[in-house]
Design an enzyme around this catalytic site. Structure first.
Site, PDB file in Angstrom:
ATOM      1  N   HIS A 111     -12.706   8.113   3.379  1.00 25.70           N
ATOM      2  CA  HIS A 111     -12.714   9.545   3.717  1.00 25.70           C
ATOM      3  C   HIS A 111     -11.290  10.030   4.032  1.00 25.70           C
ATOM      4  CE1 HIS A 111     -17.009   9.828   3.692  1.00 25.70           C
ATOM      5  NE2 HIS A 111     -17.186   9.031   4.727  1.00 25.70           N
ATOM      6  N   HIS A 151     -14.741   2.108   5.091  1.00 25.95           N
ATOM      7  CA  HIS A 151     -15.508   3.307   4.758  1.00 25.95           C
ATOM      8  C   HIS A 151     -14.779   4.560   5.252  1.00 25.95           C
ATOM      9  CE1 HIS A 151     -19.273   5.720   4.338  1.00 25.95           C
ATOM     10  NE2 HIS A 151     -18.745   6.376   5.364  1.00 25.95           N
ATOM     11  N   GLU A 152     -14.375   4.535   6.521  1.00 28.80           N
ATOM     12  CA  GLU A 152     -13.694   5.704   7.081  1.00 28.80           C
ATOM     13  C   GLU A 152     -12.325   5.908   6.441  1.00 28.80           C
ATOM     14  OE1 GLU A 152     -15.314   7.718   8.767  1.00 28.80           O
ATOM     15  OE2 GLU A 152     -17.030   6.423   9.200  1.00 28.80           O
TER      16      GLU A 152
END
Length: 441
Positions: free
Chosen positions: A8, A4-5
């Site tokens: 980003h 997920h990170e």
């Protein structure tokens, strides 16, 4: 969470945003490293998430020459892309995981009824052993998994469950209607098939205690991990649900359990009879018995009822995409039922239950563990898209408001939203962890 990170991080780099820190976990750094762009990569002590810290003038003063690399200076579409990249990465990971599973094919058990519990909703409606459930509410069901997923939609509702069935040695479809009233609304860990009173045909070979809580009634009576249960009050155990019903329906009542135990170094097994008294606990508004044990069944389903589908490289990807979409819908449906009160909030789980499930699925095999990772990734993606400030969905909401009104949401309003959102998340986490701690072993 790392994936997920990374979503980003990757899109931020593509949009020329300076990433100051990429952290997996929170708290004291255990390991750190800087790349050639001076981004600090951190592995922290508390592995309960992570974050990507970008250059942002809203958080600290930014030098004039560095402003072009600040997140806050990017176009609204670039900011929305960076924010959305985390949840999108979660869904991409799920598609990849399901694709890997389906490359080796898909097996499912045909929804042919094995047993129908006495005095159950199913028996009252006329369901019988040998019938095949071909559809639920006109949605085709080819496996027990698809039946269970369709039945989930009825949890918490009042109405009729429309089942399309085929009788043995018949090609004709019949419809059977099962009336329900606020079905399973207050139940923790609802099991639609069991509560309906039907189960697939299963030839039980052994029922073993996978774990025994040392603070519960079972351990006090002498039950131990890896014991093989043989009978209760002289009646052989032919079904897992049968044993569960015996225990739950006899709170504070002595039961004689015959079991087989293997001792280290011994050449023969030991056969033991124990008197156990299930502890009386309150569950879903009624008093039930509980031993504090985790069961593991060994057996087999009839091979003639197994349905197998083979996939190629491309078709496995399409099937993985479909499963991701279906699971996302299931998660959204669950959240909706929690919000409107059709599903008990006692079903919310925190990090303890998630860690336990990860361990259980890892022991159950590689495919089960990969499936767990896919489902967990989808849950993280959906949760992060909720329109709650401090979550990605909250940031996207601020961006959408900015698009509509033509100017950013004021810093004061954003800060107030973050405080409210943070309080909501902390409260939700405390409640979920409390559920973990009070949940039966």
């Amino acid at each position: 969470m790392a994936f997920h990170e990374f979503g980003h991080f990757w899109v931020a780099r593509r949009c020329a945003v300076r990433v100051e820190r990429f952290s997996i976990g929170f708290g004291r750094p255990l390991w750190r490293w800087r790349d050639k762009k001076n981004t600090e990569f951190v592995l922290a002590a508390l592995p309960l998430g992570g974050y990507v810290k970008m250059l942002d003038e809203r958080e600290a003063e930014v030098n004039t020459q560095d402003l072009p690399y600040a997140f806050s200076q990017k176009t609204i579409w670039q900011r929305m892309a960076i924010i959305s990249a985390g949840p999108i990465a979660n869904f991409l990971l799920a598609i990849l995981a399901f694709w890997l599973i389906f490359l080796s094919g898909e097996r499912g058990l045909a929804p042919v009824i094995g047993t129908v519990a006495d005095n159950s909703l199913a028996s009252s409606a006329g369901l019988e052993s040998g019938m095949e459930i071909t559809a639920v509410n006109d949605v085709a069901t080819t496996t027990w998994g698809s039946v269970n997923r369709q039945l989930f939609d009825y949890i918490g509702t009042t109405g009729e469950i429309a089942l399309t069935i085929k009788r043995p040695e018949s090609e004709l479809d019949y419809q059977i209607v099962v009336p329900v009233i606020s079905w399973l609304r207050e139940m923790e860990n609802p099991a639609p098939l069991r509560e309906l009173g039907i189960s697939p045909p299963f030839e039980l070979e052994a029922l073993t205690l996978a774990a025994v809580s040392e603070t519960a009634a079972g351990f006090a009576a002498g039950l131990r991990e890896n014991d093989v249960l043989l009978s209760v009050n002289g009646q052989g155990i032919s079904d897992v649900d049968m044993f569960i019903d015996w225990v739950s329906s006899n709170p504070n009542t002595p039961l004689v359990i015959d079991l087989k135990r293997s001792r280290e170094g011994a050449t023969t097994d030991e056969f033991i009879s124990l008197e156990v008294i299930p502890e009386a606990v309150q569950r879903d508004g009624r008093t039930v018995g509980q031993l504090g044990v985790q069961l593991a069944s060994k057996g087999r389903y009839p091979e003639e009822l197994m349905r197998r589908v083979e996939y190629g490289f491309g078709s496995a990807f399409i099937r993985g995409l479909q499963e991701t979409v279906d699971t996302t819908g299931f998660v959204l449906s669950s959240l909706g039922k929690l919000v409107v009160g059709e599903l008990s909030p006692k079903n919310l789980s925190g990090p303890i239950t998630i860690a336990k499930m990860a361990g259980d699925t890892a022991r159950a095999g590689t495919d089960n563990f990969i499936r767990f990772i896919a489902i967990l990734s989808i849950m993280l993606g959906v949760m992060n898209l909720l329109p709650i400030p401090v979550l990605d969905g909250g940031h996207l909401l601020y961006c959408l408001i900015e698009l509509v009104k033509g100017s950013p949401v004021s810093d004061q309003v954003q800060m107030l939203g973050y405080k409210v959102g943070f309080a909501m998340l902390v409260g939700l986490m405390v409640f979920a962890t409390f559920n973990d701690l009070v949940r039966p072993f």
